[in-house]
Scaffold this motif. Sequence first.
Motif, PDB file in Angstrom:
ATOM      1  N   LEU A   1      44.906  33.524  48.433  1.00 61.43           N
ATOM      2  CA  LEU A   1      45.375  34.418  46.985  1.00 61.43           C
ATOM      3  C   LEU A   1      45.376  35.456  47.731  1.00 61.43           C
ATOM      4  CD1 LEU A   1      44.303  33.735  43.311  1.00 61.43           C
ATOM      5  CD2 LEU A   1      47.224  33.128  44.608  1.00 61.43           C
ATOM      6  N   ASP A   2      44.383  35.994  48.299  1.00 61.36           N
ATOM      7  CA  ASP A   2      44.517  37.256  49.121  1.00 61.36           C
ATOM      8  C   ASP A   2      45.195  37.134  50.216  1.00 61.36           C
ATOM      9  OD1 ASP A   2      42.598  38.591  47.518  1.00 61.36           O
ATOM     10  OD2 ASP A   2      41.141  38.313  48.085  1.00 61.36           O
ATOM     11  N   PHE A   3      44.835  35.636  50.851  1.00 65.21           N
ATOM     12  CA  PHE A   3      45.665  36.230  52.069  1.00 65.21           C
ATOM     13  C   PHE A   3      46.569  36.136  52.053  1.00 65.21           C
ATOM     14  CE2 PHE A   3      42.722  31.727  53.627  1.00 65.21           C
ATOM     15  CZ  PHE A   3      41.752  32.480  53.543  1.00 65.21           C
ATOM     16  N   SER A   4      47.455  35.400  50.689  1.00 64.59           N
ATOM     17  CA  SER A   4      48.509  35.708  50.732  1.00 64.59           C
ATOM     18  C   SER A   4      49.202  37.468  50.403  1.00 64.59           C
ATOM     19  CB  SER A   4      49.682  35.061  49.481  1.00 64.59           C
ATOM     20  OG  SER A   4      49.182  34.233  49.219  1.00 64.59           O
ATOM     21  N   LYS A   5      48.060  37.813  49.418  1.00 63.31           N
ATOM     22  CA  LYS A   5      47.805  39.613  49.398  1.00 63.31           C
ATOM     23  C   LYS A   5      48.211  41.233  50.952  1.00 63.31           C
ATOM     24  CE  LYS A   5      46.472  42.729  45.710  1.00 63.31           C
ATOM     25  NZ  LYS A   5      45.234  43.505  44.615  1.00 63.31           N
TER      26      LYS A   5
ATOM     27  N   ARG B   1      29.395  47.313  51.369  1.00 66.25           N
ATOM     28  CA  ARG B   1      29.699  45.857  52.333  1.00 66.25           C
ATOM     29  C   ARG B   1      29.904  44.729  51.681  1.00 66.25           C
ATOM     30  NH1 ARG B   1      31.118  47.019  58.630  1.00 66.25           N
ATOM     31  NH2 ARG B   1      29.066  46.533  57.973  1.00 66.25           N
ATOM     32  N   GLY B   2      30.991  43.680  51.991  1.00 63.51           N
ATOM     33  CA  GLY B   2      30.220  42.819  51.876  1.00 63.51           C
ATOM     34  C   GLY B   2      31.671  42.284  51.123  1.00 63.51           C
ATOM     35  N   ALA B   3      31.317  40.198  51.693  1.00 63.78           N
ATOM     36  CA  ALA B   3      32.497  39.426  51.520  1.00 63.78           C
ATOM     37  C   ALA B   3      32.919  39.464  49.863  1.00 63.78           C
ATOM     38  CB  ALA B   3      33.099  38.217  52.170  1.00 63.78           C
ATOM     39  N   ARG B   4      34.561  39.115  49.510  1.00 61.38           N
ATOM     40  CA  ARG B   4      34.156  38.954  48.189  1.00 61.38           C
ATOM     41  C   ARG B   4      33.629  38.034  47.499  1.00 61.38           C
ATOM     42  NH1 ARG B   4      38.338  42.188  46.334  1.00 61.38           N
ATOM     43  NH2 ARG B   4      40.139  43.373  47.352  1.00 61.38           N
ATOM     44  N   GLN B   5      33.261  38.463  45.825  1.00 65.34           N
ATOM     45  CA  GLN B   5      33.280  37.154  45.020  1.00 65.34           C
ATOM     46  C   GLN B   5      30.576  37.265  45.418  1.00 65.34           C
ATOM     47  OE1 GLN B   5      34.285  35.628  42.788  1.00 65.34           O
ATOM     48  NE2 GLN B   5      36.205  35.942  43.534  1.00 65.34           N
ATOM     49  N   THR B   6      31.055  38.130  46.146  1.00 61.27           N
ATOM     50  CA  THR B   6      29.217  38.537  47.293  1.00 61.27           C
ATOM     51  C   THR B   6      28.062  39.174  46.061  1.00 61.27           C
ATOM     52  OG1 THR B   6      29.428  39.868  48.476  1.00 61.27           O
ATOM     53  CG2 THR B   6      29.257  37.670  49.099  1.00 61.27           C
ATOM     54  N   GLY B   7      28.772  39.576  44.746  1.00 56.96           N
ATOM     55  CA  GLY B   7      28.404  40.135  43.588  1.00 56.96           C
ATOM     56  C   GLY B   7      27.848  42.051  44.331  1.00 56.96           C
ATOM     57  N   LYS B   8      28.750  42.597  45.239  1.00 58.15           N
ATOM     58  CA  LYS B   8      28.636  43.888  44.985  1.00 58.15           C
ATOM     59  C   LYS B   8      29.279  44.264  43.919  1.00 58.15           C
ATOM     60  CE  LYS B   8      32.031  44.419  47.868  1.00 58.15           C
ATOM     61  NZ  LYS B   8      32.273  42.696  47.759  1.00 58.15           N
TER      62      LYS B   8
ATOM     63  N   SER C   1      37.536  28.342  42.660  1.00 54.75           N
ATOM     64  CA  SER C   1      38.058  29.193  42.667  1.00 54.75           C
ATOM     65  C   SER C   1      37.241  30.273  43.181  1.00 54.75           C
ATOM     66  CB  SER C   1      37.202  29.372  41.038  1.00 54.75           C
ATOM     67  OG  SER C   1      37.644  30.621  40.310  1.00 54.75           O
ATOM     68  N   ILE C   2      36.691  30.272  43.764  1.00 56.82           N
ATOM     69  CA  ILE C   2      36.410  31.249  45.139  1.00 56.82           C
ATOM     70  C   ILE C   2      37.147  31.592  46.112  1.00 56.82           C
ATOM     71  CG2 ILE C   2      34.589  32.239  46.463  1.00 56.82           C
ATOM     72  CD1 ILE C   2      32.506  31.759  44.396  1.00 56.82           C
ATOM     73  N   LEU C   3      37.491  29.558  46.198  1.00 54.64           N
ATOM     74  CA  LEU C   3      38.039  29.906  47.537  1.00 54.64           C
ATOM     75  C   LEU C   3      39.491  29.595  47.257  1.00 54.64           C
ATOM     76  CD1 LEU C   3      36.937  26.135  49.260  1.00 54.64           C
ATOM     77  CD2 LEU C   3      36.478  28.163  50.090  1.00 54.64           C
ATOM     78  N   ASP C   4      40.206  29.518  45.920  1.00 60.42           N
ATOM     79  CA  ASP C   4      41.551  29.612  45.401  1.00 60.42           C
ATOM     80  C   ASP C   4      41.399  31.309  45.805  1.00 60.42           C
ATOM     81  OD1 ASP C   4      41.933  27.129  45.097  1.00 60.42           O
ATOM     82  OD2 ASP C   4      41.739  26.991  42.900  1.00 60.42           O
ATOM     83  N   SER C   5      40.481  32.442  44.889  1.00 62.79           N
ATOM     84  CA  SER C   5      40.695  33.594  45.345  1.00 62.79           C
ATOM     85  C   SER C   5      41.385  34.101  46.522  1.00 62.79           C
ATOM     86  CB  SER C   5      40.156  34.333  44.566  1.00 62.79           C
ATOM     87  OG  SER C   5      38.219  34.073  44.938  1.00 62.79           O
ATOM     88  N   TYR C   6      40.290  33.622  47.529  1.00 62.66           N
ATOM     89  CA  TYR C   6      40.341  33.907  49.050  1.00 62.66           C
ATOM     90  C   TYR C   6      41.943  33.366  49.522  1.00 62.66           C
ATOM     91  CZ  TYR C   6      35.560  34.108  50.156  1.00 62.66           C
ATOM     92  OH  TYR C   6      34.342  34.510  49.877  1.00 62.66           O
TER      93      TYR C   6
END
Length: 439
Positions: free
Chosen positions: A224-228, A26-33, A217-222
């Motif tokens: 977008l995920d809030f909305s999704k 597991r891990g937050a998005r963009q941590t490289g899983k 860019s990472i913050l923008d992706s977060y």
Amino acid sequence: MKLHRRILDDLRTWKESTDRKPLLLRGARQTGKTWAVTEFGRTSYENVLRIDFMRDPQAKALFDGPLNPHSLIDNLKIYTSQNVAQQDTLIFFDEVQECPKALTALKYFCEEAREYHVIATGSYMGVSKHNNDSFPVGKVNMMTLHPLTFTEFLENTGQEQLSDMIRDGRFDSINAAFEPRLNDLLKTYMFTGGMPSAVVTRLAGGDWEQVREEQRSILDSYDLDFSKHAPARIIERIRLAWGAIPSQLAKEHRKFIYGVVRPGARAREFEESLMWLGDYGITSRIPCVSALKTPLAGYTDASAFKLFTVDVGLLGALADISASTILEGTNAFVEFKGSLAEQYVCQQLVSAGYSPYYWANPNGRAEIDFALEHQGLIYPIEVKSSTNVKAKSLRLAHDHFGTGKAIRFSLERFRQEDWVTNIALWGVDGFKAYLDSTR
């Protein structure tokens, strides 16, 4: 360029374990899983069978019927046109939160087909919710991938020996001649943070604005995920709470105040939003305790807590702090009244597996930045963001509760006194090893 991540060593240990179960990473998005498992598969197996449920939603249908692992493997071989050898193939379910039945299937791989090597990766949010399906409790090994720690950052900048000495807690072995270098690299880390794409951008020669752009860019992706992913009724409150973290940490007393998020706001309006951010994996909630006694969890005050982000670099980007503010002099350690330094310390402690708390006495005249349990002892921790290391609150807490030796992280070098140990801020990642060595 490729990063060296310590998780690769953990994955190799998992592969060789005699009690190996399917692994959930597991891990937050963009941590490289995805990168970590792909690289592990490339270097440790002859073949990797990967299903990405986000890119290939049709693959979910493979799990609609009975979850017999042998039937699933037959179907996976046909679907991917790949052979599966028990010891030589890594079966990789990526973005498993998009297919909850694939997560459930890990239970049956554990019970009926443990000879196969199976890893699933997923975001905190999807895995923690996992609605309407049975989570494979006790049937999986679990790991969490965090942003790069400072010692991982050092390794990737060619400072492997210094990284090893810090990670082993051998602070007294580090010559004073190396301390200016470590302080400069720590400031670089406090701007860059540990998100892999930001680190790669910097190490590949990117300038500070390019690093900051990657963080944005990472913050923008977060966002977008809030909305999704978030319920529509709380999306606005999630954004307000997330955006208010810098102003919360800039206060003299950093207890989370709902009125800072929105004037007149009450806890009931934002509690679900804060829980959502935690489930998403991008905040760390640090509860206040009324006493520094074990177990700390038994003395929590549910109404009082601090909120930190997943990464110090993202906090800087969220607050739009300039590179010069962090990199010149000691500003990195005093900005936001020292909150960047606290964010950094919190991030390293969480990556080390700790669940930090903090303590404040009822009259509000004393506060300890962090407190944690280690092998049955309570350690009060103060973060000093300057060379002024007077610690009245720390001494008060230590004497009043009779804790283990107090810990002070500061710009001063390693020094042990009768009741307190000073550890340089660049040494936080070796704190656990240091405690183990002193037992």
